[in-house]
Write an enzyme that holds these catalytic residues in place. Structure first.
Site, short mmCIF file in Angstrom:
data_model
loop_
_atom_site.label_atom_id
_atom_site.label_comp_id
_atom_site.label_asym_id
_atom_site.label_seq_id
_atom_site.Cartn_x
_atom_site.Cartn_y
_atom_site.Cartn_z
N TRP A 1 -23.36 2.64 29.74
CA TRP A 1 -22.45 2.96 28.57
C TRP A 1 -21.19 3.06 28.90
CZ3 TRP A 1 -23.98 8.77 26.75
CH2 TRP A 1 -24.04 9.52 28.10
N HIS B 1 -5.67 1.02 14.36
CA HIS B 1 -5.02 -0.10 13.61
C HIS B 1 -5.20 -1.29 14.72
CE1 HIS B 1 -3.94 1.65 9.82
NE2 HIS B 1 -3.93 2.72 10.54
N HIS C 1 -9.62 -4.60 11.35
CA HIS C 1 -9.35 -2.97 10.89
C HIS C 1 -8.89 -2.90 9.23
CE1 HIS C 1 -5.03 -3.49 11.76
NE2 HIS C 1 -4.85 -2.52 10.99
N ASP D 1 -7.09 -0.61 6.50
CA ASP D 1 -6.21 0.49 6.25
C ASP D 1 -6.34 1.18 5.09
OD1 ASP D 1 -4.56 -0.61 7.95
OD2 ASP D 1 -2.83 -1.49 6.92
N HIS E 1 -2.25 5.85 5.21
CA HIS E 1 -1.72 4.93 6.19
C HIS E 1 -0.17 5.17 5.80
CE1 HIS E 1 -0.49 2.17 9.26
NE2 HIS E 1 -0.58 1.16 8.59
N HIS F 1 1.98 -2.97 2.02
CA HIS F 1 1.53 -1.72 2.59
C HIS F 1 1.81 -0.75 1.51
CE1 HIS F 1 0.72 -3.32 6.50
NE2 HIS F 1 0.38 -2.24 6.81
C1 23J Z 1 2.75 0.50 10.97
C2 23J Z 1 3.87 0.01 10.63
C3 23J Z 1 4.01 -1.20 10.35
C4 23J Z 1 2.89 -2.00 9.99
C5 23J Z 1 1.65 -1.53 10.44
C6 23J Z 1 1.66 -0.32 10.84
C7 23J Z 1 0.35 -2.45 10.11
O1 23J Z 1 0.50 -3.64 9.93
C8 23J Z 1 -0.95 -2.03 10.38
O2 23J Z 1 -1.73 -2.05 11.02
O3 23J Z 1 -1.22 -1.09 9.14
S1 23J Z 1 3.28 -3.53 9.40
MN MN Z 2 -3.19 -1.46 9.80
#
Ligand code: 23J
Ligand code: MN
Length: 257
Positions: free
Chosen positions: A60, A68, A72, A74, A78, A206
């Site tokens: 294991w 992230h 993955h 979101d 986030h 986002h």
């Molecule tokens: C944090 C800040 C900017 C971005 C991201 C994360 C991601 O793309 C993510 O993996 O959610 S653009």
């Molecule tokens: Mn992400």
């Protein structure tokens, strides 16, 4: 009886299961933000035992990664726009949201020519003229063939940051407000374009998706194996308490033509 029919179709191969997931691997790139910000951890794995003195009959690993890392999911919490969205963390999202129909918008020709390509409302309109309106509650996936890129070409980093395709703010707003999508997914390292910080709002996918309680999927692969419409997506993140996202196995059920 719908599920009995599905069981039959899975058994006779008329419905296939397509894996849209990259392998979790320390070498798989993660997003790199400007140096003043905290950074995303790569996947790591250490052996605990391998049928040896540390555990004679078992093997294991202990693993670690960011929420992230790799292919993955979101969650709304986030992003700052989604910080107060009800059921905004991965452990709170109703499981019905993890299964839904999927529309695939093929932008691979344009993204082969222009790594900074932005999918606009017009591109969606052209797609809908052929395939009909995107049904409410769909996942919309942007095909770019970015998942086929190897090594440094995946992030495509330059002095001014990464260069990879994504949606325009108007396109995302249209998908959320006019088409009521569950979420939006990409083959790139983010749901936003590499240069998405320069758009208005910055990182529009986002900001708009998560502010409206919708979800993101990133680092998808095998989108070229999906039909434009008619497949069913299964994307259930790990049940991390207050988690902002999670690596996951993303599967599509695809009916043979
Ligand atoms: C944090 C800040 C900017 C971005 C991201 C994360 C991601 O793309 C993510 O993996 O959610 S653009
Ligand atoms: Mn992400």
């Amino acid at each position: 009886m719908t599920l009995a029919a599905l069981a039959g179709a899975l058994a006779d191969g008329s419905v296939r299961v397509v894996d849209l997931t990259h392998t979790l691997d320390p070498d798989f790139p993660v997003i790199i933000l400007p140096p003043e910000f905290g950074q995303c951890a790569r996947f790591r794995m250490e052996e605990v035992s391998a049928y040896d003195h540390r555990g004679p009959a078992w093997k294991w690993h202990n693993i670690s990664m960011s929420e992230h890392t790799g292919t993955h999911f979101d969650a709304p919490c986030h992003w700052i726009s989604g910080r107060d969205v009800p059921f905004g963390a991965v452990d709170e999202i109703p499981p019905e949201r993890f299964v839904g129909p999927v529309c695939v918008i093929d932008c691979s020709e344009a993204t082969a020519r222009d790594p900074d390509f932005l999918m606009t409302r017009d591109h969606i309109a052209v797609w809908e003229n052929t395939h009909g309106p995107i049904p409410r509650g769909s996942w919309v996936l942007m095909r770019t063939d970015w998942s086929k890129r190897k090594g440094a070409a995946y992030l495509n980093m330059a002095e001014d940051g990464p260069h990879s395709p994504g949606p325009s703010p108007e396109a995302i707003r249209f998908l959320v407000e006019e088409r009521d999508v569950i979420g939006f997914g990409t083959e790139t390292v983010g749901t936003d374009a590499g240069q998405g910080m320069h758009l208005s709002p910055p990182y529009p996918a986002h900001f708009i998706l998560h502010g409206a309680g919708r979800y993101g999927l990133q680092c998808l692969s095998n989108l070229d194996l999906l039909p434009p419409t008619g497949a069913m997506l299964l994307a259930a993140p790990l049940k991390i308490k207050n988690g902002t996202g999670s690596p996951l196995r993303v599967l599509a059920l695809v009916e043979e033509a």
